[in-house]
Structures are given as C-alpha cells and as structure tokens.
Design a protein around this motif. Structure first.
Motif, PDB file in Angstrom:
ATOM      1  N   ILE A 137     -61.052 -45.386   8.583  1.00  0.00           N
ATOM      2  CA  ILE A 137     -59.816 -45.279   7.946  1.00  0.00           C
ATOM      3  C   ILE A 137     -59.265 -46.841   7.981  1.00  0.00           C
ATOM      4  O   ILE A 137     -59.092 -47.262   9.257  1.00  0.00           O
ATOM      5  CB  ILE A 137     -58.785 -44.629   8.537  1.00  0.00           C
ATOM      6  N   PRO A 138     -58.845 -47.681   6.992  1.00  0.00           N
ATOM      7  CA  PRO A 138     -58.654 -49.036   7.067  1.00  0.00           C
ATOM      8  C   PRO A 138     -57.168 -48.995   7.605  1.00  0.00           C
ATOM      9  O   PRO A 138     -56.408 -48.075   6.757  1.00  0.00           O
ATOM     10  CB  PRO A 138     -58.676 -49.451   5.697  1.00  0.00           C
ATOM     11  N   TYR A 139     -56.850 -50.159   8.213  1.00  0.00           N
ATOM     12  CA  TYR A 139     -55.258 -50.241   8.603  1.00  0.00           C
ATOM     13  C   TYR A 139     -55.029 -51.549   8.632  1.00  0.00           C
ATOM     14  O   TYR A 139     -55.742 -52.590   8.620  1.00  0.00           O
ATOM     15  CB  TYR A 139     -55.124 -49.508   9.991  1.00  0.00           C
ATOM     16  N   GLN A 140     -53.631 -51.828   8.833  1.00  0.00           N
ATOM     17  CA  GLN A 140     -52.975 -53.031   8.888  1.00  0.00           C
ATOM     18  C   GLN A 140     -51.886 -52.991   9.933  1.00  0.00           C
ATOM     19  O   GLN A 140     -51.048 -52.147   9.942  1.00  0.00           O
ATOM     20  CB  GLN A 140     -52.207 -53.547   7.609  1.00  0.00           C
ATOM     21  N   GLU A 141     -51.845 -54.144  10.844  1.00  0.00           N
ATOM     22  CA  GLU A 141     -51.238 -54.159  12.052  1.00  0.00           C
ATOM     23  C   GLU A 141     -49.929 -55.234  11.989  1.00  0.00           C
ATOM     24  O   GLU A 141     -50.305 -56.254  11.491  1.00  0.00           O
ATOM     25  CB  GLU A 141     -51.986 -54.452  13.563  1.00  0.00           C
ATOM     26  N   THR A 142     -48.841 -54.665  12.625  1.00  0.00           N
ATOM     27  CA  THR A 142     -47.647 -55.856  12.566  1.00  0.00           C
ATOM     28  C   THR A 142     -47.347 -55.867  13.981  1.00  0.00           C
ATOM     29  O   THR A 142     -46.952 -54.649  14.832  1.00  0.00           O
ATOM     30  CB  THR A 142     -46.460 -55.150  11.596  1.00  0.00           C
ATOM     31  N   PHE A 143     -47.070 -57.060  14.458  1.00  0.00           N
ATOM     32  CA  PHE A 143     -46.453 -57.238  15.792  1.00  0.00           C
ATOM     33  C   PHE A 143     -45.051 -57.817  15.676  1.00  0.00           C
ATOM     34  O   PHE A 143     -44.964 -58.922  14.941  1.00  0.00           O
ATOM     35  CB  PHE A 143     -47.226 -58.244  16.642  1.00  0.00           C
ATOM     36  N   ILE A 144     -44.088 -57.244  16.448  1.00  0.00           N
ATOM     37  CA  ILE A 144     -42.696 -57.853  16.231  1.00  0.00           C
ATOM     38  C   ILE A 144     -41.998 -57.958  17.548  1.00  0.00           C
ATOM     39  O   ILE A 144     -41.948 -56.890  18.447  1.00  0.00           O
ATOM     40  CB  ILE A 144     -41.751 -57.259  15.248  1.00  0.00           C
ATOM     41  N   ASP A 145     -41.806 -59.220  18.258  1.00  0.00           N
ATOM     42  CA  ASP A 145     -41.107 -59.479  19.455  1.00  0.00           C
ATOM     43  C   ASP A 145     -39.600 -59.095  19.380  1.00  0.00           C
ATOM     44  O   ASP A 145     -38.893 -59.794  18.470  1.00  0.00           O
ATOM     45  CB  ASP A 145     -41.476 -60.694  20.230  1.00  0.00           C
ATOM     46  N   VAL A 146     -39.021 -58.268  20.270  1.00  0.00           N
ATOM     47  CA  VAL A 146     -37.816 -58.054  20.123  1.00  0.00           C
ATOM     48  C   VAL A 146     -36.967 -58.166  21.373  1.00  0.00           C
ATOM     49  O   VAL A 146     -37.572 -57.863  22.606  1.00  0.00           O
ATOM     50  CB  VAL A 146     -37.529 -56.563  19.860  1.00  0.00           C
ATOM     51  N   ILE A 147     -35.795 -59.154  21.370  1.00  0.00           N
ATOM     52  CA  ILE A 147     -35.040 -59.328  22.641  1.00  0.00           C
ATOM     53  C   ILE A 147     -33.832 -58.928  22.520  1.00  0.00           C
ATOM     54  O   ILE A 147     -33.316 -58.656  21.250  1.00  0.00           O
ATOM     55  CB  ILE A 147     -35.122 -60.960  22.910  1.00  0.00           C
ATOM     56  N   GLN A 148     -32.994 -58.822  23.506  1.00  0.00           N
ATOM     57  CA  GLN A 148     -31.657 -57.961  23.464  1.00  0.00           C
ATOM     58  C   GLN A 148     -30.682 -59.196  24.112  1.00  0.00           C
ATOM     59  O   GLN A 148     -30.866 -59.860  24.845  1.00  0.00           O
ATOM     60  CB  GLN A 148     -31.724 -56.790  24.416  1.00  0.00           C
ATOM     61  N   VAL A 149     -29.700 -59.389  22.914  1.00  0.00           N
ATOM     62  CA  VAL A 149     -28.451 -60.569  23.333  1.00  0.00           C
ATOM     63  C   VAL A 149     -27.195 -59.946  22.949  1.00  0.00           C
ATOM     64  O   VAL A 149     -27.038 -59.211  22.037  1.00  0.00           O
ATOM     65  CB  VAL A 149     -29.086 -61.568  22.265  1.00  0.00           C
ATOM     66  N   ARG A 150     -26.373 -60.574  23.448  1.00  0.00           N
ATOM     67  CA  ARG A 150     -24.991 -60.393  23.404  1.00  0.00           C
ATOM     68  C   ARG A 150     -24.719 -61.024  22.347  1.00  0.00           C
ATOM     69  O   ARG A 150     -24.922 -62.337  22.165  1.00  0.00           O
ATOM     70  CB  ARG A 150     -24.094 -60.393  24.845  1.00  0.00           C
ATOM     71  N   ALA A 151     -23.756 -60.427  21.499  1.00  0.00           N
ATOM     72  CA  ALA A 151     -23.187 -60.995  20.052  1.00  0.00           C
ATOM     73  C   ALA A 151     -21.655 -60.702  20.088  1.00  0.00           C
ATOM     74  O   ALA A 151     -21.598 -59.554  20.254  1.00  0.00           O
ATOM     75  CB  ALA A 151     -23.940 -60.590  18.996  1.00  0.00           C
ATOM     76  N   ASP A 152     -21.086 -61.712  19.915  1.00  0.00           N
ATOM     77  CA  ASP A 152     -19.640 -61.558  19.592  1.00  0.00           C
ATOM     78  C   ASP A 152     -19.209 -61.617  18.180  1.00  0.00           C
ATOM     79  O   ASP A 152     -19.562 -62.539  17.495  1.00  0.00           O
ATOM     80  CB  ASP A 152     -18.852 -62.803  20.197  1.00  0.00           C
ATOM     81  N   PHE A 153     -18.654 -60.321  17.849  1.00  0.00           N
ATOM     82  CA  PHE A 153     -18.487 -60.196  16.349  1.00  0.00           C
ATOM     83  C   PHE A 153     -16.908 -60.172  15.806  1.00  0.00           C
ATOM     84  O   PHE A 153     -16.601 -59.799  14.940  1.00  0.00           O
ATOM     85  CB  PHE A 153     -18.954 -58.664  15.969  1.00  0.00           C
ATOM     86  N   ASN A 154     -16.147 -60.711  17.001  1.00  0.00           N
ATOM     87  CA  ASN A 154     -14.729 -60.920  16.678  1.00  0.00           C
ATOM     88  C   ASN A 154     -14.201 -61.410  15.445  1.00  0.00           C
ATOM     89  O   ASN A 154     -13.438 -61.022  14.634  1.00  0.00           O
ATOM     90  CB  ASN A 154     -14.208 -61.501  17.831  1.00  0.00           C
ATOM     91  N   GLN A 155     -15.073 -62.468  14.628  1.00  0.00           N
ATOM     92  CA  GLN A 155     -14.628 -63.101  13.498  1.00  0.00           C
ATOM     93  C   GLN A 155     -14.950 -62.382  12.394  1.00  0.00           C
ATOM     94  O   GLN A 155     -14.605 -62.516  11.027  1.00  0.00           O
ATOM     95  CB  GLN A 155     -15.052 -64.630  13.481  1.00  0.00           C
ATOM     96  N   VAL A 156     -15.983 -61.252  12.547  1.00  0.00           N
ATOM     97  CA  VAL A 156     -16.516 -60.763  11.321  1.00  0.00           C
ATOM     98  C   VAL A 156     -16.278 -59.270  11.152  1.00  0.00           C
ATOM     99  O   VAL A 156     -16.715 -58.419  10.147  1.00  0.00           O
ATOM    100  CB  VAL A 156     -17.981 -61.102  11.037  1.00  0.00           C
TER     101      VAL A 156
END
Length: 646
Positions: free
Chosen positions: A349-368
C-alpha cells in the motif's frame, strides 16, 4: 334491543368519524412495535456494543409511549364529547350509565384492539426496512432479517393495554359527572367564542409578541460573552424557554385575534366570503385553543430543533473528522508510525508521510480579541497556543512579521472572537515577538495539539527563535505530529483494517480519520434516527389532533354553509375561504414552530458541527411537507361537508 345490535349499529354509524382515529392508532402501534422490535433484534448487538445504542433506544421507546398516550387520551376525549348527545339519548330511553359505559367499552375494545393487532402486523412487516434504514444511516455493515420478537409483542400489548384502561377510566369519569341535560350542551360548550376583542386581549397580544421577541434576542446573545458563568448561562436558557413558551401562549390567546381584528377594522368590517370563512372563524376560536396550540407549537419546535441539530452533527461528521485528523492517519510517536509504515509496505500500500514540529507558546491577544472576559483579569487574553513553521506546510511562505492563525472555526469565533487583522505578541521566556495576523480555517495538525485554540503558522526564522526561547513547563508530552496519507484511495479501507489490528503504544495518540468519521456518523446517526422516529410520531399525532378539531368545527359550522349555499354562493366560493382558513389553522402553528426552532438552532449549532443551513433547511422542508398533508386532508373533509350541506 340487544347490546350487540347497539354496538354494531354505533360502529357502522360512527365509521366516518373514526377512520382517521383508527389510522392514527394503527400508525402509532406500528411505530412503537417496530421501534421496540429493534431493541430485541440480534442484529442490533453491533450498534449497542459500538455506540451504546441500547440506552438511546430505551429512552426513545419511553418518550414514544408518552407521545402516543397523550394523543390517544386527547383523541378519545374529543370523540366522547362528540357522542355526548347520543349518550344523553340512551339515558332518555332508559339505559343506565353503567350499561351505556359497557356499550362504549365494548365498542372501544373492538376498535382499539383490532387496530392494535393490525398495527403490530404493519410494524412487523416494516421492521426489516426500518432496521435497514438505521444500518444505512449509521454505516453498520450487518445483515437485516425479518424477525418476530415475542418480547416486543408482550411489551407492546402491556403498554397499549394500560393506555386502554386509562381511556376507559376517562370515559367512566366523564359519564359519571355529566347529567342528561349537560350531555346535550357538552359539544356546544367545548369551544369558547368571543366576538369582541377587549382592551385586555390587546395588551396580552402585544405582551406575547414582546416576550417572544425577547426570547429570540436573548438566544442570539447566549454565547456572545454576555453570560460568562455557568449559572448565568443556565438562567438565560431558562429565561428563553419561559419567555418563548409564555409568549406563544399569549400569542394564541390574544395576538392572533388582535392582528385579525386590526385587519377587519382596516376594512371597516366589510369582509368578502373568503375572509368571513377564514379570518372571522379563526378569531372566534383561536382563544379557546391557545393551550393546545402552544403545546403543539412548542413540541414541534423541539422536534425540529433536535432533529436539525442531530442532522447538523451527522452532516458535518466528515468535515469534523478531517478537522480533528487532517491526514488519513495521525501519530505522535515515531515508533508507532514506523510500525504502521512497515505494515503498509508489507501489504503493498503506497503512502506519503508528513512531519510537523509543534511547540507551545504564550500569546497575547489583547489587541485583536473582543472584550468578553473579566476586565480585572489582566492575563485573560493571554493563551497558550500551538505554533508550527511555514516550512511544514506545502506552498506556504510567510513574511517574518506575519502569523497565520489556522483552524479558526465557528465555535472558536463564538467564544474567542478574534479580528481578521491586527497584532498579537508571542511571549517567550526572554523576548517578546510581535506579529501581524491573518485567519485561516484550514487545519494542519490533529486535535491533540490545539487545545481548543487556533494553531499559529509562522516564518521558519521566527519559529526557531520561539523554539529556543520556549517555556518547558507548558510543552505537551508529544511535540511532533506525524501524518500518513494513502496515495491510492482504493486501498484506504485496507490500510484502515491494518491500522486497527496494530498493537501501538497505549499512552501515545494515534488516530484514523476514516474510523473517526465512521464513529461520529454512527453516534449521531443513531441519535438522528431516534429523534426522527419521535418527531414523526409527534407530527402524526399533532396533525391528527388538529384534523380532529377541524372535523368538529366543520360539523358545527355546517348550518352556516347551508345558509350560504342557499344565498347563492357556490361550492367553489366556500372552498376558497376554507382553504385560506386551513392555511391559517395549520400554517400559524407551523410557522411559529419553525421560527422557534430556527432561533434555538442558530444560537448553538456550532457546538454540533460545521454546517448550518443545508441540514436545517432540509429538515424544515421535510417537516413542512409532511405537516401539509393534514391541512390538505382537512380541506377535503370540509369539501365533503360543504357538498352535503344542501
């Protein structure tokens, strides 16, 4: 004159009045027997085991009993009142109340249990078709066979025997409290006719419309941030329910009469024959039917709303599954992904692989972000979100100062209303990185990394700076998303079967998009099936009740038609007015019910799926089409009454 002769004569005499009652009884028994048969069918074991359908089926059967019981008791009450003069005549010729009660009991026994047996036969005949529909909706691959269930038969007999006993008790109580004179006045006193609209009714009418409008307005603000605490949300929901139900009652009690009164006043009292037969008739009868119409409208709105929400969830199952798992298969451990890839390679069975590094960051949304939080909490709009690099996403190259917020759904928009543009700030341990944002609905990683918030896509340079400055205390256990796509769509089911047989890490996150979609369709498909079953039952019973009321009104108004025919009005002239009358009689409860359900669904549909209009409109059109059948039957019955009026 023997009792047997009286019974047979009465059955023949009242056959034209009982036919729809018998049909509704047969239909109710057929629905209940077919529904209960599903509970005991061995083919249902897969559904019960996979999605815990047993509890849903039992709850549905209980609600089905309640709907059918109320309908049969109400229908019996209408018919016993229609026969009040006949009962009074029996007493005048010397029959005792107990003997008359035995005659009515025998008549009801023949009609009731004869219809019940026919209904169980019809339900048994269609039980295979019903279970095939259920399997088609839920996607269960299992054989359906025509099986007679002794348990379902016994349960149906017990339930409807209990309803029959209640009907007989109601008839006995009715006869005991009526004198001979009152029996001849029962039919004429069942309708309250008020010819003049009082000032008090006008006030009630305006107040009823205001209450409905208030309930609608609160429903549009329910999840807008005005009600932050759960207590406030609960009180708001109770307020909406009370306001709309009371407003609906006052609408029928005064608003309809008031509106039609204004129409009559605008015409200076000069009404044509169509308006006399429609507007005037409804004005004089709507008030006495207020409670009944309120119940029918409220339950109709509930049925339409629940069916719309369940269909929204079912209709959105595929899109929701792809949002939660963007690739055919998702992993968080490389070892699990390698084991699966090895199995795919072995199976060709042919396949395709995807790698994504995910980091967790604090984000300030006060202006939006809109101010929907407590102003005293300075960090209320600082959230921990997942961040990925634009190099992980094909055909995407972002400037260093721009961030793409992905996976921004209607649900997020309701609770976290973010502007389409503006500046946010990533708060690292050492530095603060300002970014201009854009919103995107596409999803790139699985639900595990989102935490209910959008995923931020940033330039690779920014990603590296954030990664070096990341706070280790807020990072998730797994930080790599591994997606596997099957390049040959024809082999997706085969790959899914391999995935289900693999023994992967018990603590890791591994998902199959296809399995997730199937699971959601099975769950919501069963709920939609049960709600649809209950909605169809209520539709039939409420439609029959309104039809019975029109039968009563047509017989009472028959002398008026005789006079109008003698004055020269044709059958066609009268029929046009009757058609307008039925448009109001059936259309007003239907329209109000549709409006109630629309605002109810509109206020919280995003909690159930990703698509609103198509599922909701389809449900409303289907309900309207089925409901219209009873209006057509009423017009046909009036046509016969008008034809026989001369």
């Amino acid at each position: 004159m023997s009792i047997n002769y009286i019974i047979l004569r009465n059955l023949k005499k009242n056959a034209k009045n009982y036919y729809l009652y018998v049909f509704a009884l047969i239909f109710s028994v057929a629905l209940y027997f077919a529904f209960v048969t599903l509970q005991y069918d061995p083919a249902m074991d897969e559904i019960k085991g996979s999605i815990k359908g047993g509890a849903a089926m039992r709850a549905g059967s209980v609600l089905l009993v309640v709907i059918v019981s109320v309908f049969l008791l109400y229908a019996n009450n209408l018919f016993i009142k229609r026969r009040s003069k006949e009962i009074g005549l029996f007493q005048l010729i010397g029959l005792t109340k107990n003997r008359i009660f035995r005659i009515l009991t025998a008549e009801n026994f023949i009609l009731y249990f004869g219809s019940m047996l026919v209904g169980m036969f019809v339900g048994f005949s269609f039980s295979k078709l019903i279970i095939m529909i259920l399997f088609k909706i839920t996607g269960v691959e299992s054989g359906a066979a025509l099986r007679f269930s002794t348990q379902a038969f016994i349960q149906t007999v017990i339930i409807f025997l209990a309803i029959y006993v209640l009907i007989m008790l109601m008839n006995y109580a009715f006869m005991k409290r009526q004198s001979i004179l009152s029996l001849f006045r029962v039919l004429s006193s069942t309708e309250e006719k008020v010819k003049k609209v009082s000032v008090w009714e006008m006030i009630l009418g305006v107040f009823g419309l205001a209450l409905i409008a208030l309930g609608y307005y609160i429903s549009t603000r329910l999840f807008s941030g005005d009600f932050i605490e759960m207590t406030q949300l609960f009180l708001a929901m109770v307020g909406i329910l009370g306001s709309v139900i009371l407003g609906t009652y006052l609408f029928y009690k005064g608003s309809v009469r008031f509106i039609f009164y204004l129409i009559r006043r605008q015409k200076d009292g000069y009404l044509n024959i169509n308006e006399v037969l429609s507007l005037s008739s409804i004005m004089f009868r709507m008030k006495s039917n207020a409670l009944l119409l309120t119940i029918i409208t409220t339950v109709s709105a509930l049925a339409i709303g629940l069916l719309s929400l369940s269909y929204i969830a079912y209709y959105s199952a595929e899109r929701s599954g792809k949002n939660d798992v963007p690739n055919d298969f998702a992993f968080t451990l490389q070892a699990d992904a390698d084991k699966f890839k090895a199995a795919l390679t072995s199976g060709g069975i042919p396949y395709q692989e995807t790698f994504i590094d995910v980091i967790q960051v604090r984000a300030d949304f006060n202006q939006v972000m809109d101010n929907r939080f407590d102003n005293d909490a300075p960090d209320a709009k600082v959230m921990i979100i997942g961040v990925i690099s634009d190099t992980s996403v094909n055909k995407l190259d972002l400037p260093e100062g721009e961030t793409l917020l992905t996976g921004y759904s209607d649900l997020m928009q309701t609770f976290f209303a973010i502007h389409n543009s503006g500046e946010i700030q990533f708060l690292g341990q050492q530095e603060v990185i300002p970014q201009q944002i854009r919103l995107e609905r596409e999803h790139f990683v699985s639900w595990y990394f989102k935490g209910g918030f959008p995923i931020a896509v940033v330039d690779q340079t920014v990603f590296e700076r954030l990664k070096l400055d990341a706070d280790p205390e807020i990072q998730k256990k797994y930080s790599t998303y591994i997606g596997v796509d099957i390049t040959d769509a024809a082999k997706l089911n085969e790959a899914n079967a391999i995935f289900e047989k693999l023994e992967l890490g018990p603590d890791s996150i591994h998902e199959s998009q296809l399995a997730l979609i199937r699971s959601q369709k099975q769950t919501m498909g069963l709920i939609m099936f049960v709600v649809g079953f209950l909605g169809l039952t209520f539709l039939m019973t409420s439609g029959c009740i309104l039809y019975f009321k029109q039968m009563d009104e047509s017989e009472e108004e028959k002398p008026n038609y005789t006079i109008l025919r003698k004055l020269g009005f044709t059958q066609g002239d009268l029929l046009k007015g009757i058609q307008a009358k039925q448009l109001f009689n059936f259309g007003i409860p239907l329209l109000v019910g549709l409006l109630h359900s629309y605002f109810a669904v509109k206020s919280g549909w995003f909690l159930f799926g990703t698509e609103l209009w198509t599922p909701m409109i389809l449900v409303m059109l289907l309900y309207t089409a089925l409901y219209s059948i009873f209006a057509i039957l009423s017009v046909l019955y009036y046509k016969r009454v008008i034809r026989e009026s001369l």
